[in-house]
Design a protein around this motif. Structure first.
Motif, PDB file in Angstrom:
ATOM      1  N   MET A   1      -0.254  57.304  91.819  1.00 47.02           N
ATOM      2  CA  MET A   1      -1.062  58.474  92.126  1.00 47.02           C
ATOM      3  C   MET A   1      -1.728  58.290  93.493  1.00 47.02           C
ATOM      4  SD  MET A   1      -4.416  60.018  90.181  1.00 47.02           S
ATOM      5  CE  MET A   1      -3.566  60.183  88.617  1.00 47.02           C
ATOM      6  N   THR A   2      -1.690  59.348  94.303  1.00 45.80           N
ATOM      7  CA  THR A   2      -2.292  59.317  95.631  1.00 45.80           C
ATOM      8  C   THR A   2      -3.506  60.237  95.667  1.00 45.80           C
ATOM      9  OG1 THR A   2      -0.136  58.917  96.661  1.00 45.80           O
ATOM     10  CG2 THR A   2      -1.911  59.743  98.080  1.00 45.80           C
ATOM     11  N   GLU A   3      -4.636  59.719  96.133  1.00 40.16           N
ATOM     12  CA  GLU A   3      -5.839  60.525  96.249  1.00 40.16           C
ATOM     13  C   GLU A   3      -5.874  61.182  97.626  1.00 40.16           C
ATOM     14  OE1 GLU A   3     -10.303  59.139  96.513  1.00 40.16           O
ATOM     15  OE2 GLU A   3      -9.742  59.323  94.386  1.00 40.16           O
ATOM     16  N   LEU A   4      -6.073  62.488  97.648  1.00 37.13           N
ATOM     17  CA  LEU A   4      -6.096  63.223  98.901  1.00 37.13           C
ATOM     18  C   LEU A   4      -7.385  62.934  99.681  1.00 37.13           C
ATOM     19  CD1 LEU A   4      -4.783  66.703  97.685  1.00 37.13           C
ATOM     20  CD2 LEU A   4      -3.472  64.855  98.754  1.00 37.13           C
ATOM     21  N   THR A   5      -7.260  62.934 100.996  1.00 34.34           N
ATOM     22  CA  THR A   5      -8.410  62.819 101.891  1.00 34.34           C
ATOM     23  C   THR A   5      -8.268  63.878 102.983  1.00 34.34           C
ATOM     24  OG1 THR A   5      -7.386  61.313 103.496  1.00 34.34           O
ATOM     25  CG2 THR A   5      -8.371  60.318 101.513  1.00 34.34           C
ATOM     26  N   GLU A   6      -9.270  63.956 103.850  1.00 37.11           N
ATOM     27  CA  GLU A   6      -9.211  64.943 104.920  1.00 37.11           C
ATOM     28  C   GLU A   6      -8.081  64.655 105.904  1.00 37.11           C
ATOM     29  OE1 GLU A   6     -12.691  65.108 107.304  1.00 37.11           O
ATOM     30  OE2 GLU A   6     -12.565  63.020 107.951  1.00 37.11           O
ATOM     31  N   ASP A   7      -7.479  63.493 105.819  1.00 44.20           N
ATOM     32  CA  ASP A   7      -6.338  63.190 106.691  1.00 44.20           C
ATOM     33  C   ASP A   7      -5.189  64.159 106.462  1.00 44.20           C
ATOM     34  OD1 ASP A   7      -7.650  61.083 107.876  1.00 44.20           O
ATOM     35  OD2 ASP A   7      -6.743  59.551 106.583  1.00 44.20           O
ATOM     36  N   ILE A   8      -5.091  64.708 105.267  1.00 46.38           N
ATOM     37  CA  ILE A   8      -4.009  65.646 104.981  1.00 46.38           C
ATOM     38  C   ILE A   8      -4.178  66.916 105.812  1.00 46.38           C
ATOM     39  CG2 ILE A   8      -5.095  66.819 103.002  1.00 46.38           C
ATOM     40  CD1 ILE A   8      -1.382  65.803 103.328  1.00 46.38           C
ATOM     41  N   LEU A   9      -5.421  67.280 106.115  1.00 46.42           N
ATOM     42  CA  LEU A   9      -5.668  68.459 106.946  1.00 46.42           C
ATOM     43  C   LEU A   9      -5.272  68.186 108.399  1.00 46.42           C
ATOM     44  CD1 LEU A   9      -9.115  69.662 105.560  1.00 46.42           C
ATOM     45  CD2 LEU A   9      -6.812  70.276 104.796  1.00 46.42           C
ATOM     46  N   LYS A  10      -5.591  66.992 108.882  1.00 44.31           N
ATOM     47  CA  LYS A  10      -5.205  66.617 110.240  1.00 44.31           C
ATOM     48  C   LYS A  10      -3.687  66.574 110.386  1.00 44.31           C
ATOM     49  CE  LYS A  10      -9.241  63.547 110.449  1.00 44.31           C
ATOM     50  NZ  LYS A  10      -9.670  62.134 110.583  1.00 44.31           N
ATOM     51  N   LYS A  11      -3.026  66.173 109.325  1.00 42.79           N
ATOM     52  CA  LYS A  11      -1.570  66.048 109.354  1.00 42.79           C
ATOM     53  C   LYS A  11      -0.873  67.402 109.350  1.00 42.79           C
ATOM     54  CE  LYS A  11       2.239  63.865 106.795  1.00 42.79           C
ATOM     55  NZ  LYS A  11       2.575  63.007 105.613  1.00 42.79           N
ATOM     56  N   VAL A  12      -1.403  68.339 108.569  1.00 45.42           N
ATOM     57  CA  VAL A  12      -0.709  69.612 108.348  1.00 45.42           C
ATOM     58  C   VAL A  12      -1.107  70.693 109.343  1.00 45.42           C
ATOM     59  CG1 VAL A  12      -0.456  71.531 106.699  1.00 45.42           C
ATOM     60  CG2 VAL A  12      -0.288  69.157 105.906  1.00 45.42           C
ATOM     61  N   ILE A  13      -2.404  70.859 109.596  1.00 46.89           N
ATOM     62  CA  ILE A  13      -2.874  71.979 110.417  1.00 46.89           C
ATOM     63  C   ILE A  13      -2.647  71.660 111.892  1.00 46.89           C
ATOM     64  CG2 ILE A  13      -4.841  73.439 111.014  1.00 46.89           C
ATOM     65  CD1 ILE A  13      -6.021  72.721 108.259  1.00 46.89           C
ATOM     66  N   GLY A 202       8.493  63.426  90.984  1.00 40.68           N
ATOM     67  CA  GLY A 202       7.659  62.590  90.135  1.00 40.68           C
ATOM     68  C   GLY A 202       6.404  62.056  90.794  1.00 40.68           C
ATOM     69  N   ARG A 203       6.166  62.418  92.041  1.00 38.37           N
ATOM     70  CA  ARG A 203       4.939  61.961  92.710  1.00 38.37           C
ATOM     71  C   ARG A 203       3.739  62.777  92.235  1.00 38.37           C
ATOM     72  NH1 ARG A 203       5.906  62.191  99.005  1.00 38.37           N
ATOM     73  NH2 ARG A 203       6.817  64.212  98.388  1.00 38.37           N
ATOM     74  N   THR A 204       2.570  62.111  92.209  1.00 32.29           N
ATOM     75  CA  THR A 204       1.338  62.755  91.760  1.00 32.29           C
ATOM     76  C   THR A 204       0.256  62.582  92.823  1.00 32.29           C
ATOM     77  OG1 THR A 204       1.853  62.275  89.445  1.00 32.29           O
ATOM     78  CG2 THR A 204      -0.431  62.811  89.962  1.00 32.29           C
ATOM     79  N   PHE A 205      -0.461  63.670  93.093  1.00 33.84           N
ATOM     80  CA  PHE A 205      -1.571  63.646  94.036  1.00 33.84           C
ATOM     81  C   PHE A 205      -2.787  64.241  93.333  1.00 33.84           C
ATOM     82  CE2 PHE A 205       2.434  64.124  96.165  1.00 33.84           C
ATOM     83  CZ  PHE A 205       2.379  63.231  97.226  1.00 33.84           C
TER      84      PHE A 205
END
Length: 282
Positions: A1-13, A202-205
């Motif tokens: 399981m992967t916990e989301l952080t604000e890095d996902i916003l930097k990566k996508v936007i 099968g990945r979980t976030f």
């Protein structure tokens, strides 16, 4: 399981290039809003527009036209009884279906049209009533879509998967998703106090943020619209979906600092500023 952080916003936007136009940011159609639930589709539409979708259209009951155009003049309207709906669906990059759709025979017919008209080039996001209708008749799933995103809350997922809420473990949810949609093109966004995201491999976030002030009618409709707006711009990857989920809660947390209740329309209101901030971070 992967916990989301604000890095996902930097990566996508991403910062928008000067040499672009509205067609570069996706065409999205939202379908929903019966006579009694026009607010649901309006909130979802506002979220899609405020999260940056290039061209936004709404198929809804004609009774919602005045309220829709008063609130969101940026969105185009089509009466969902119009025979041109099928052609409109075919020309969209993303279709969000279910907010305020209802459980009528006509609502079922909408899903039949959606199934018939979608193609592998499109992403379909299914929420609320659409999921409840599919739980009664699995043949309504638009399996021809290139990507499917399901956004149930836990009770809707219980009806769809037949897994009671106390037993909705990660492994059980992954198995149920694979059984429901055997191909790996589906993503499940299971809404709760800490929303879980499951992709077809099968990945979980897990989204660790959010607050109880967001326990307000329309919050899920707003999330569906944000996911649609993000997918229209940034593509249907699980990263894009995760970023939409995270920014929805991040906006809610910012509002909750000064407000006991977080209104869904206020979440939509702060999206452009948040997206601007993260588009400029390296």
């Amino acid at each position: 399981m992967t916990e989301l952080t604000e890095d996902i916003l930097k990566k996508v936007i991403k910062k928008r290039s000067s040499n672009t136009h509205k067609g570069n940011y996706g065409r999205i159609l939202l379908i929903g809003g019966s006579e009694n639930y026009g607010g649901a589709i309006i909130m979802s539409t506002e979220a899609a527009v405020n999260s940056g979708a290039g061209l936004t259209a709404v198929a809804t009951h004609h009774l919602n036209l005045s309220a829709l155009h008063s609130r969101i003049p940026e969105a185009m309207f089509i009466d969902w009884h119009d025979a041109k709906l099928a052609d409109l669906i075919k020309n969209m990059d993303v279709v969000v279906c279910g907010s305020g759709l209802g459980m009528s025979d006509f609502a079922k017919q909408i899903l039949v049209i959606l199934r018939r008209c979608t193609s592998e080039k499109q992403t379909v996001i299914l929420d609320a009533s659409a999921l409840d209708l599919i739980s009664e008749d699995k043949s309504l799933l638009p399996v021809n879509a290139g990507h499917l995103i399901l956004t149930p809350h836990q009770m809707e997922w219980q009806r769809l998967s037949q897994i009671r809420i106390p037993f909705q473990t990660d492994s059980a949810n992954i198995d149920a998703l694979k059984q429901l949609i055997p191909d790996s093109n589906a993503v499940l966004v299971l809404k709760s106090n800490h929303t879980h995201i499951y992709d077809g491999t099968g990945r979980t976030f897990v989204n660790p943020i959010g607050n109880p002030g967001m326990a307000t009618g329309g919050m899920g409709d707003t999330l569906a619209g944000i996911i649609g707006g993000f997918v229209a711009q940034f593509g249907p990857s699980v990263d894009t979906i995760s970023a939409a989920v995270y920014i929805h809660s991040l906006a809610g947390d910012l509002i909750n600092k000064d407000n006991y209740v977080v209104k869904p329309t206020e979440v939509s209101k702060v999206l452009p500023k948040l997206m601007k901030k993260y588009s400029e971070l390296e």
